[in-house]
Write a protein that holds these residues in place. Structure first.
Motif, PDB file in Angstrom:
ATOM      1  N   MET A   1     -11.580 -49.434  11.336  1.00 45.57           N
ATOM      2  CA  MET A   1     -10.054 -49.739  10.955  1.00 45.57           C
ATOM      3  C   MET A   1      -8.753 -49.308  12.497  1.00 45.57           C
ATOM      4  O   MET A   1      -9.177 -49.813  13.762  1.00 45.57           O
ATOM      5  CB  MET A   1      -8.930 -50.810  10.098  1.00 45.57           C
ATOM      6  CG  MET A   1     -10.141 -51.502   9.180  1.00 45.57           C
ATOM      7  SD  MET A   1     -10.953 -52.779  10.306  1.00 45.57           S
ATOM      8  CE  MET A   1      -8.724 -53.843  10.847  1.00 45.57           C
ATOM      9  N   ALA A   2      -9.361 -47.687  12.342  1.00 46.50           N
ATOM     10  CA  ALA A   2      -8.355 -46.699  13.180  1.00 46.50           C
ATOM     11  C   ALA A   2      -9.281 -47.564  14.464  1.00 46.50           C
ATOM     12  O   ALA A   2      -8.511 -46.690  15.651  1.00 46.50           O
ATOM     13  CB  ALA A   2      -8.714 -45.916  12.465  1.00 46.50           C
TER      14      ALA A   2
ATOM     15  N   VAL B   1     -11.377 -49.933  15.854  1.00 47.80           N
ATOM     16  CA  VAL B   1     -10.849 -51.029  16.357  1.00 47.80           C
ATOM     17  C   VAL B   1      -9.969 -51.751  16.352  1.00 47.80           C
ATOM     18  O   VAL B   1      -9.117 -52.868  17.356  1.00 47.80           O
ATOM     19  CB  VAL B   1     -11.817 -51.974  15.988  1.00 47.80           C
ATOM     20  CG1 VAL B   1     -13.135 -51.876  16.002  1.00 47.80           C
ATOM     21  CG2 VAL B   1     -11.105 -52.583  14.405  1.00 47.80           C
ATOM     22  N   ARG B   2      -8.476 -51.563  15.828  1.00 50.65           N
ATOM     23  CA  ARG B   2      -6.748 -51.157  15.813  1.00 50.65           C
ATOM     24  C   ARG B   2      -5.977 -50.920  17.186  1.00 50.65           C
ATOM     25  O   ARG B   2      -7.019 -50.052  17.946  1.00 50.65           O
ATOM     26  CB  ARG B   2      -6.473 -51.229  14.629  1.00 50.65           C
ATOM     27  CG  ARG B   2      -4.736 -51.112  14.366  1.00 50.65           C
ATOM     28  CD  ARG B   2      -4.634 -51.411  13.202  1.00 50.65           C
ATOM     29  NE  ARG B   2      -5.063 -51.872  11.901  1.00 50.65           N
ATOM     30  CZ  ARG B   2      -5.877 -51.090  11.101  1.00 50.65           C
ATOM     31  NH1 ARG B   2      -5.367 -50.197  10.616  1.00 50.65           N
ATOM     32  NH2 ARG B   2      -6.193 -51.555   9.777  1.00 50.65           N
ATOM     33  N   TYR B   3      -5.727 -51.978  17.492  1.00 50.28           N
ATOM     34  CA  TYR B   3      -5.071 -51.842  18.437  1.00 50.28           C
ATOM     35  C   TYR B   3      -3.829 -50.604  18.307  1.00 50.28           C
ATOM     36  O   TYR B   3      -3.497 -49.881  17.430  1.00 50.28           O
ATOM     37  CB  TYR B   3      -3.289 -52.414  18.825  1.00 50.28           C
ATOM     38  CG  TYR B   3      -2.716 -52.465  20.645  1.00 50.28           C
ATOM     39  CD1 TYR B   3      -3.327 -52.415  21.955  1.00 50.28           C
ATOM     40  CD2 TYR B   3      -1.465 -51.845  20.234  1.00 50.28           C
ATOM     41  CE1 TYR B   3      -2.982 -52.519  22.683  1.00 50.28           C
ATOM     42  CE2 TYR B   3      -0.716 -51.871  21.440  1.00 50.28           C
ATOM     43  CZ  TYR B   3      -1.476 -51.847  23.049  1.00 50.28           C
ATOM     44  OH  TYR B   3      -1.006 -51.545  23.940  1.00 50.28           O
TER      45      TYR B   3
END
Length: 88
Positions: free
Chosen positions: A3-4, A6-8
């Motif tokens: 998630m880190a 792929v997250r903005y």
């Protein structure tokens, strides 16, 4: 960790939606599978790339015609769930 990555702002969206190209790739993945095949598409927008995609759409077909030609005779049922996103 995923998630880190792929997250903005680690990954910045392009605001481009090649939905039909993604659907065609999924169709290709399903071709080798036995039994019934259904592709469920969850989307909050329209494909804003199909008319510029000269590999998938070299003839410049409109979306309904291209969608039909991509899936006709494949045995893959397509179900689309569209979500309307409120402004702001």
């Amino acid at each position: 960790d995923l998630m880190a990555r792929v997250r903005y702002p680690a990954l910045v969206p392009w605001n481009e939606s090649p939905i039909l190209r993604a659907m065609a790739a999924a169709r290709d993945d399903l071709r080798a599978e036995a039994g019934s095949k259904t592709l469920v598409v969850l989307t909050d927008g329209a494909d804003n790339r199909f008319d510029k995609d000269r590999t998938l759409n070299p003839g410049g077909k409109d979306f309904p015609t291209l969608l039909d030609s991509v899936f006709r005779g494949t045995g893959v049922a397509v179900r689309v769930v569209g979500f309307k996103v409120a402004g702001g």
